[in-house]
Design an enzyme around this catalytic site. Structure first.
Site, PDB file in Angstrom:
ATOM      1  N   ARG A 248      17.350   6.652 -93.859  1.00  0.00           N
ATOM      2  CA  ARG A 248      18.244   7.064 -92.858  1.00  0.00           C
ATOM      3  C   ARG A 248      18.603   5.709 -91.836  1.00  0.00           C
ATOM      4  O   ARG A 248      17.663   4.948 -91.814  1.00  0.00           O
ATOM      5  CB  ARG A 248      17.576   7.945 -92.134  1.00  0.00           C
ATOM      6  CG  ARG A 248      17.499   9.328 -92.854  1.00  0.00           C
ATOM      7  CD  ARG A 248      16.449  10.375 -92.090  1.00  0.00           C
ATOM      8  NE  ARG A 248      16.436  11.718 -92.856  1.00  0.00           N
ATOM      9  CZ  ARG A 248      15.463  11.838 -93.615  1.00  0.00           C
ATOM     10  NH1 ARG A 248      14.473  10.955 -93.944  1.00  0.00           N
ATOM     11  NH2 ARG A 248      15.445  13.098 -94.267  1.00  0.00           N
ATOM     12  N   LYS A 275      11.531  11.309 -90.792  1.00  0.00           N
ATOM     13  CA  LYS A 275      11.942  12.786 -90.140  1.00  0.00           C
ATOM     14  C   LYS A 275      10.941  13.876 -90.521  1.00  0.00           C
ATOM     15  O   LYS A 275      10.572  14.801 -89.843  1.00  0.00           O
ATOM     16  CB  LYS A 275      13.330  13.044 -90.777  1.00  0.00           C
ATOM     17  CG  LYS A 275      13.848  14.511 -90.391  1.00  0.00           C
ATOM     18  CD  LYS A 275      15.324  14.752 -90.612  1.00  0.00           C
ATOM     19  CE  LYS A 275      15.707  16.109 -90.317  1.00  0.00           C
ATOM     20  NZ  LYS A 275      17.228  16.400 -90.818  1.00  0.00           N
ATOM     21  N   HIS A 338      25.097   6.520 -91.991  1.00  0.00           N
ATOM     22  CA  HIS A 338      24.242   7.749 -92.603  1.00  0.00           C
ATOM     23  C   HIS A 338      25.199   8.166 -93.969  1.00  0.00           C
ATOM     24  O   HIS A 338      24.414   8.928 -95.023  1.00  0.00           O
ATOM     25  CB  HIS A 338      24.370   9.022 -91.749  1.00  0.00           C
ATOM     26  CG  HIS A 338      22.950   9.976 -91.848  1.00  0.00           C
ATOM     27  ND1 HIS A 338      23.009  10.692 -92.962  1.00  0.00           N
ATOM     28  CD2 HIS A 338      21.885  10.031 -91.325  1.00  0.00           C
ATOM     29  CE1 HIS A 338      22.028  11.527 -92.865  1.00  0.00           C
ATOM     30  NE2 HIS A 338      21.127  10.969 -91.822  1.00  0.00           N
ATOM     31  N   ARG A 341      23.645   7.668 -97.688  1.00  0.00           N
ATOM     32  CA  ARG A 341      22.910   8.539 -98.461  1.00  0.00           C
ATOM     33  C   ARG A 341      23.475   9.699 -99.465  1.00  0.00           C
ATOM     34  O   ARG A 341      23.244   9.845-100.450  1.00  0.00           O
ATOM     35  CB  ARG A 341      22.040   9.458 -97.362  1.00  0.00           C
ATOM     36  CG  ARG A 341      20.740   8.443 -96.572  1.00  0.00           C
ATOM     37  CD  ARG A 341      20.454   9.300 -95.568  1.00  0.00           C
ATOM     38  NE  ARG A 341      19.559  10.385 -95.840  1.00  0.00           N
ATOM     39  CZ  ARG A 341      18.256  10.180 -96.417  1.00  0.00           C
ATOM     40  NH1 ARG A 341      17.753   9.154 -96.607  1.00  0.00           N
ATOM     41  NH2 ARG A 341      17.661  11.403 -96.448  1.00  0.00           N
ATOM     42  N   HIS A 365      13.664  13.822 -98.921  1.00  0.00           N
ATOM     43  CA  HIS A 365      13.682  15.187 -98.853  1.00  0.00           C
ATOM     44  C   HIS A 365      12.436  16.070 -99.400  1.00  0.00           C
ATOM     45  O   HIS A 365      11.439  15.304-100.284  1.00  0.00           O
ATOM     46  CB  HIS A 365      14.831  15.868 -99.476  1.00  0.00           C
ATOM     47  CG  HIS A 365      16.208  15.392 -99.034  1.00  0.00           C
ATOM     48  ND1 HIS A 365      17.486  15.586 -99.593  1.00  0.00           N
ATOM     49  CD2 HIS A 365      16.560  14.830 -97.832  1.00  0.00           C
ATOM     50  CE1 HIS A 365      18.260  15.056 -98.728  1.00  0.00           C
ATOM     51  NE2 HIS A 365      17.807  14.719 -97.563  1.00  0.00           N
ATOM     52  N   TYR A 375       4.964  16.371-103.359  1.00  0.00           N
ATOM     53  CA  TYR A 375       4.634  15.064-104.044  1.00  0.00           C
ATOM     54  C   TYR A 375       4.142  14.072-103.011  1.00  0.00           C
ATOM     55  O   TYR A 375       4.559  14.127-101.962  1.00  0.00           O
ATOM     56  CB  TYR A 375       5.756  14.717-104.825  1.00  0.00           C
ATOM     57  CG  TYR A 375       6.124  15.186-106.189  1.00  0.00           C
ATOM     58  CD1 TYR A 375       5.285  15.491-107.101  1.00  0.00           C
ATOM     59  CD2 TYR A 375       7.354  15.853-106.428  1.00  0.00           C
ATOM     60  CE1 TYR A 375       5.569  15.832-108.402  1.00  0.00           C
ATOM     61  CE2 TYR A 375       7.623  16.376-107.570  1.00  0.00           C
ATOM     62  CZ  TYR A 375       6.906  16.638-108.385  1.00  0.00           C
ATOM     63  OH  TYR A 375       7.011  17.063-109.829  1.00  0.00           O
TER      64      TYR A 375
END
Length: 412
Positions: A248, A275, A338, A341, A365, A375
């Site tokens: 980001r 985030k 952005h 991404r 994510h 994970y």
């Protein structure tokens, strides 16, 4: 025989004169007026506690508390006694409740919540959240005891934001209020999160995706433009690194040298900057390491990899990379910082056939294993490292004009 008490009249009370010693005028049912030598006239009620001990209640001064009001308070007290409740204790409890409510206004509780949770937010987010509350929420409900605030009170506050077109912000502020209410519930100053009743009450914000180039040929054109960019050295390095790491924009501009290990070719971003608030590891391709080594000669003595072009003491402005793209002729409707991404996500999946779970993990994510567990940041690191190198090599290939995907070293 029990003594018969004649109820008082307002005329009697008004005409009662002070004497050398205090005296009482009974009204019945335990209620009486005590006339003090100073001239004060005090309402009192005597009653027996469950233990049999006699006690007193104070109902205020006459004429501030009228005869009618005093009798109402007597009726309420006798009702409590008939229910087995000590009216004296009930009065003390009510006083305590009011004092607790006054000390636990929405603004006071929100302030506690902001301090308690500050560590999980970046400094810029903390400033933004605080500003939202101070400008859009506190003026409406900040001074109210949080236990007395209902769903419509919160709705009225966020609807003002909605009315001026800040629909997305209104939704986020409603979510913030929900977090504050849930904190209040945990602390015992509220019964429930009243924002749960506001589902669907706000307009739905129109969904807008960040503009991104995802067609390989056009990506090649973009990469050639980026390679030829000759702006400020900090901006140039940040722009060239953006497609290679596709983090980001805020994470990129706030990168610190302490997070980067060029020998291991790794960038470890702490959760407080992410985030999802989870530590993130970015394997660095050879091309990314080369860019970072070049910029290290310029900024390696400081804290930030990409310091502010103006001051050098803070990180780069959030508009720098977008401004560079505009300088290259790419409007905000075509490509954004952005958008790197989305570019990586789309092409790595649809063109290069990379594993979707590895792509999602690299995008930071939420990715879970077959048992539903998230994970950790080092999961599948060797495979992700290889994927990131293939991606960098593919971008180089596109910049040379080759738009055929190929396998770029990927195992069949």
């Amino acid at each position: 025989m029990p003594k018969i008490v004649t109820p008082l009249t307002d005329t009697q009370i008004k005409n009662a004169k002070p004497k050398e010693k205090s005296y009482k005028l009974a009204d019945g049912g335990g209620l009486y007026l005590e006339v003090m030598p100073t001239g004060s006239k005090l309402w009192r009620m005597k009653f027996k506690q469950a233990s049999g001990n006699e006690s007193r209640l104070a109902f205020g001064n006459y004429p501030e508390t009228s005869l009618v009001d005093a009798r109402k308070k007597r009726t309420e007290a006798r009702k409590l006694l008939s229910d087995g409740i000590d009216p004296g204790q009930a009065k003390r409890d009510e006083k305590h409740t009011k004092a607790f409510a006054a000390a636990n206004t929405f603004e006071a509780v929100a302030g506690q919540w902001l301090m308690k949770t500050a560590a999980i937010r970046s400094e810029s987010t903390q400033v933004k959240v605080t500003a939202w509350l101070e400008n859009d929420v506190f003026p409406s409900i900040g001074g109210k005891p949080i236990s007395t605030i209902g769903p419509r009170d919160v709705l009225a506050a966020v609807q003002k934001m909605e009315a001026r077109g800040a629909i997305d912000s209104a939704h986020r502020v409603k979510q913030l209020c929900g977090q504050i209410f849930r904190y209040a519930v945990a602390m015992g100053s509220a019964e429930r999160d009243v924002t749960a009743d506001l589902k669907g009450a706000l307009s739905t914000a129109p969904k807008s995706n960040y503009a991104a180039i995802t067609e390989p040929k056009k990506v090649g054109e973009l990469m050639r433009a980026i390679n030829d960019y000759a702006g400020h050295p900090y901006a140039t390095a940040a722009l060239k690194l953006s497609p290679l790491v596709f983090v980001r924009p805020g994470e990129l501009r706030a990168a610190e040298w302490v997070e980067i290990d060029l020998e291991a070719a790794e960038w470890r971003i702490p959760g407080r900057k992410m985030k999802m608030k989870i530590d993130h590891l970015v394997p660095l391709s050879a091309q990314a390491v080369e860019i970072l080594r070049s910029v290290q000669l310029l900024t390696g003595h400081g804290k930030y990899v990409f310091p502010s072009i103006r001051t050098g003491e803070q990180c780069m402005s959030e508009n720098t990379i977008n401004a560079a793209l505009r300088g290259l002729g790419y409007s905000k409707e075509v490509m954004t910082a952005h958008g790197f991404r989305a570019m990586a996500r789309t092409i790595m999946d649809e063109v290069l056939s990379e594993r979707v779970d590895l792509i999602e993990h690299q995008l930071a994510h939420a990715v879970k294993d077959p048992n539903g567990r998230a994970y950790n940041r080092t999961a599948h690191l060797p495979a992700r490292r290889e994927m990131m190198q293939r991606w960098a090599d593919y971008l180089d290939s596109l910049a040379r004009g080759n738009v055929i995907a190929g396998n770029f070293g990927q195992a069949a």
